[in-house]
Design an enzyme around this catalytic site. Structure first.
Site, PDB file in Angstrom:
ATOM      1  N   GLN A  94      38.724  31.600  44.610  1.00  9.15           N
ATOM      2  CA  GLN A  94      39.745  31.699  45.662  1.00  9.15           C
ATOM      3  C   GLN A  94      40.061  30.342  46.298  1.00  9.15           C
ATOM      4  OE1 GLN A  94      41.458  34.364  46.303  1.00  9.15           O
ATOM      5  NE2 GLN A  94      40.235  35.911  45.251  1.00  9.15           N
ATOM      6  N   CYS A 151      35.295  44.221  45.312  1.00  6.11           N
ATOM      7  CA  CYS A 151      34.136  43.740  44.551  1.00  6.11           C
ATOM      8  C   CYS A 151      33.153  43.002  45.450  1.00  6.11           C
ATOM      9  CB  CYS A 151      34.544  42.836  43.389  1.00  6.11           C
ATOM     10  SG  CYS A 151      35.765  43.558  42.315  1.00  6.11           S
ATOM     11  N   ASP A 201      31.456  29.129  43.365  1.00  7.84           N
ATOM     12  CA  ASP A 201      32.467  30.052  42.878  1.00  7.84           C
ATOM     13  C   ASP A 201      33.799  29.666  43.522  1.00  7.84           C
ATOM     14  OD1 ASP A 201      34.271  32.138  42.623  1.00  7.84           O
ATOM     15  OD2 ASP A 201      32.827  33.720  43.084  1.00  7.84           O
ATOM     16  N   HIS A 232      31.270  37.796  45.878  1.00 12.91           N
ATOM     17  CA  HIS A 232      31.914  38.732  44.956  1.00 12.91           C
ATOM     18  C   HIS A 232      30.820  39.265  44.025  1.00 12.91           C
ATOM     19  CE1 HIS A 232      34.499  39.809  41.488  1.00 12.91           C
ATOM     20  NE2 HIS A 232      35.530  39.779  42.309  1.00 12.91           N
ATOM     21  N   LYS A 289      44.166  33.403  38.618  1.00 15.46           N
ATOM     22  CA  LYS A 289      44.364  33.295  40.070  1.00 15.46           C
ATOM     23  C   LYS A 289      45.041  31.976  40.433  1.00 15.46           C
ATOM     24  CE  LYS A 289      40.742  36.513  41.273  1.00 15.46           C
ATOM     25  NZ  LYS A 289      39.407  36.752  41.844  1.00 15.46           N
TER      26      LYS A 289
HETATM   27  C1  LIG Z   1      38.311  37.155  41.477  1.00 15.98           C
HETATM   28  C2  LIG Z   1      37.008  36.593  41.887  1.00 15.98           C
HETATM   29  C3  LIG Z   1      35.948  36.512  40.998  1.00 15.98           C
HETATM   30  C4  LIG Z   1      36.009  37.058  39.601  1.00 15.98           C
HETATM   31  O1  LIG Z   1      37.032  36.458  38.873  1.00 15.98           O
HETATM   32  P1  LIG Z   1      37.418  37.026  37.424  1.00 15.98           P
HETATM   33  O2  LIG Z   1      38.689  36.324  37.117  1.00 15.98           O
HETATM   34  O3  LIG Z   1      37.605  38.516  37.597  1.00 15.98           O
HETATM   35  O4  LIG Z   1      36.308  36.694  36.518  1.00 15.98           O
HETATM   36  C5  LIG Z   1      34.777  35.932  41.441  1.00 15.98           C
HETATM   37  N1  LIG Z   1      34.660  35.450  42.682  1.00 15.98           N
HETATM   38  C6  LIG Z   1      35.668  35.504  43.575  1.00 15.98           C
HETATM   39  C7  LIG Z   1      35.478  34.928  44.927  1.00 15.98           C
HETATM   40  C8  LIG Z   1      36.870  36.088  43.204  1.00 15.98           C
HETATM   41  O5  LIG Z   1      37.868  36.156  44.087  1.00 15.98           O
END
Ligand SMILES: *Cc1c(COP(=O)(O)O)cnc(C)c1O
Length: 413
Positions: A210, A371, A207, A130, A233
């Protein structure tokens, strides 16, 4: 498509009753919400926790001796303990509240990154990141005359582990990798990635934006040094997220933002920083957000992350089967280890048009580059249509999606 429901793993109609927003019509059709990858819907218990806090306990934390402040502080601290349990971190001090995944990664880039990176050093990320896990490292590398190295992927959307091995060198200072791709759904082998990095003394940031909402995450089992995710999320509020970091690493890192709450004592000559986790929580925090996140963690923990994982995997298999049988639809992301994300493109039809027509059928999906523009380039597409599922979705809704895609084909035939 015939629907043969296996024995229910969770009571989806009971779960759906907990999410007020799902019960509405959009363009005259029952809402089918398949954009959880962008943000999740909130159960009533999370909404109630926010309202209760503002109605009954609203006050600043860690300051007042008065009763309201003590109640707010207790709820805030309790949410930190819930988060620690949720990730199986070793201590509450390893849980830093941030704004979200993006904020958490920026914190590590600014603090750890600036401290440890020098000219010629390297940071490893992957093709499927992302933008939030690209740009902070890109800018840091520019600032430090360091270099970004990118792990390539195959056509199924899986990391090439041999290539990763080759990229790990004495110049590598950090690996920053997504647990689950927000476009492909690929679940990366984090334990293996961490083990390979650690054998060369390289720390790993994961990260988890998800992953944390969809599977049990145990940071000690993964072995990672940092883990970040977003509350919104995970069926919680926006504006709140979590950075997990190993105690020794966090302890040695300089603060990212400066001001109140992150200090022990201040004179005009010098300042003594506060202990973890407060050193990284400058200013009045998002108290309501933290409390709402705690309620969201309670909610998913009561259902059980393994139940959620199993149920969603069933949805994924059904969705993959349905979508791959439609002529003219190409699924992007066919990794063997995959989360419930269905990205696809259709011959000669722009994803934006797919999304617009599906919206007229009450179906909410995401279209665009998600993104992840370098990943779009890798697959040679400007954008995809993405249906991202959660445990409140049903097989019947996937049937509605399939009918909606048939409608798209009709319109463009
Ligand atoms: C949504 C997402 C982000 C960013 O999350 P924010 O809540 O917008 O800071 C980063 N990495 C992944 C894989 C995402 O799905």
């Amino acid at each position: 498509m015939t629907t043969s429901n296996p024995a229910p793993i969770l009571d989806v109609s009971k779960i759906r009753a907990d999410f007020p927003v799902l019960h509405q019509k959009v363009n005259g059709k029952p809402l089918v919400y398949m954009d959880t990858g962008a943000t999740s819907q909130k159960p009533q218990s999370v909404i109630d926790a926010l309202v209760r806090y503002y109605t009954e306990d609203n006050s600043n934390v860690h300051r007042g001796v008065h009763t309201l402040s003590q109640r707010a502080t207790e709820e805030y601290d309790t949410a930190r303990s819930k988060t620690r349990q949720f990730l199986n971190a070793a201590s509450d001090q390893e849980i830093i509240f941030v704004k979200g995944t993006t904020d958490g990664i920026n914190l590590v880039a600014h603090s750890y990154g600036r401290q440890h990176l020098g000219p010629g050093d390297e940071i490893i990320i992957s093709t499927m990141e992302h933008h939030s896990n690209i740009i902070p490292w890109q800018v840091l590398c520019q600032e430090k005359a360091a270099h970004l190295r990118i792990i390539p992927i195959n056509d199924a959307g899986e990391l090439l582990i041999d290539e990763y091995e080759r990229l790990l060198t004495p110049r590598t200072k950090l690996v920053s990798i997504t647990h689950v791709s927000n476009v492909l759904g690929t679940i990366n082998p984090i334990e293996q990635i961490v083990e390979m990095a650690h054998s060369r003394g390289v720390p790993v940031l994961v990260d988890g934006a998800q992953a944390a909402p969809h599977m049990a995450v145990d940071v000690q089992k993964l072995g990672c040094d940092f883990y970040v995710f977003s509350g919104h999320k995970l069926y919680g509020p926006t504006g709140i997220g979590v950075l997990y970091g190993k105690f020794d690493l966090l302890e040695a890192m300089p603060p990212y933002q400066l001001g109140s709450d992150m200090i022990k004592s201040v004179t005009f000559e010098s300042t003594i920083y506060n202990d973890l986790p407060y050193k990284f929580e400058a200013g009045t925090p998002h108290i309501a957000g933290v409390i709402g996140l705690g309620a969201a963690i309670d909610y998913v923990s009561d259902i059980g992350m393994d139940c959620i994982d199993t149920y969603e995997h069933g949805l994924l298999e059904y969705g993959m089967e349905c979508l791959s049988s439609i002529g003219g639809v190409q699924i992007i992301g066919t990794a063997s280890e995959k989360s419930a994300i269905l990205s696809f493109v259709m011959d000669g039809i722009h994803p934006h048009d797919i999304g617009t027509i599906l919206d007229t059928e009450g179906i909410a999906i995401r279209t665009g580059h998600h993104c992840a523009q370098p990943l779009m380039d890798r697959f040679g597409v400007p954008a995809t249509a993405r249906a991202s599922l959660a445990f409140y979705n049903t097989r019947e809704e996937i049937d509605v999606l399939v009918k909606g895609i048939d409608r798209v084909l009709e319109v463009f035939s």
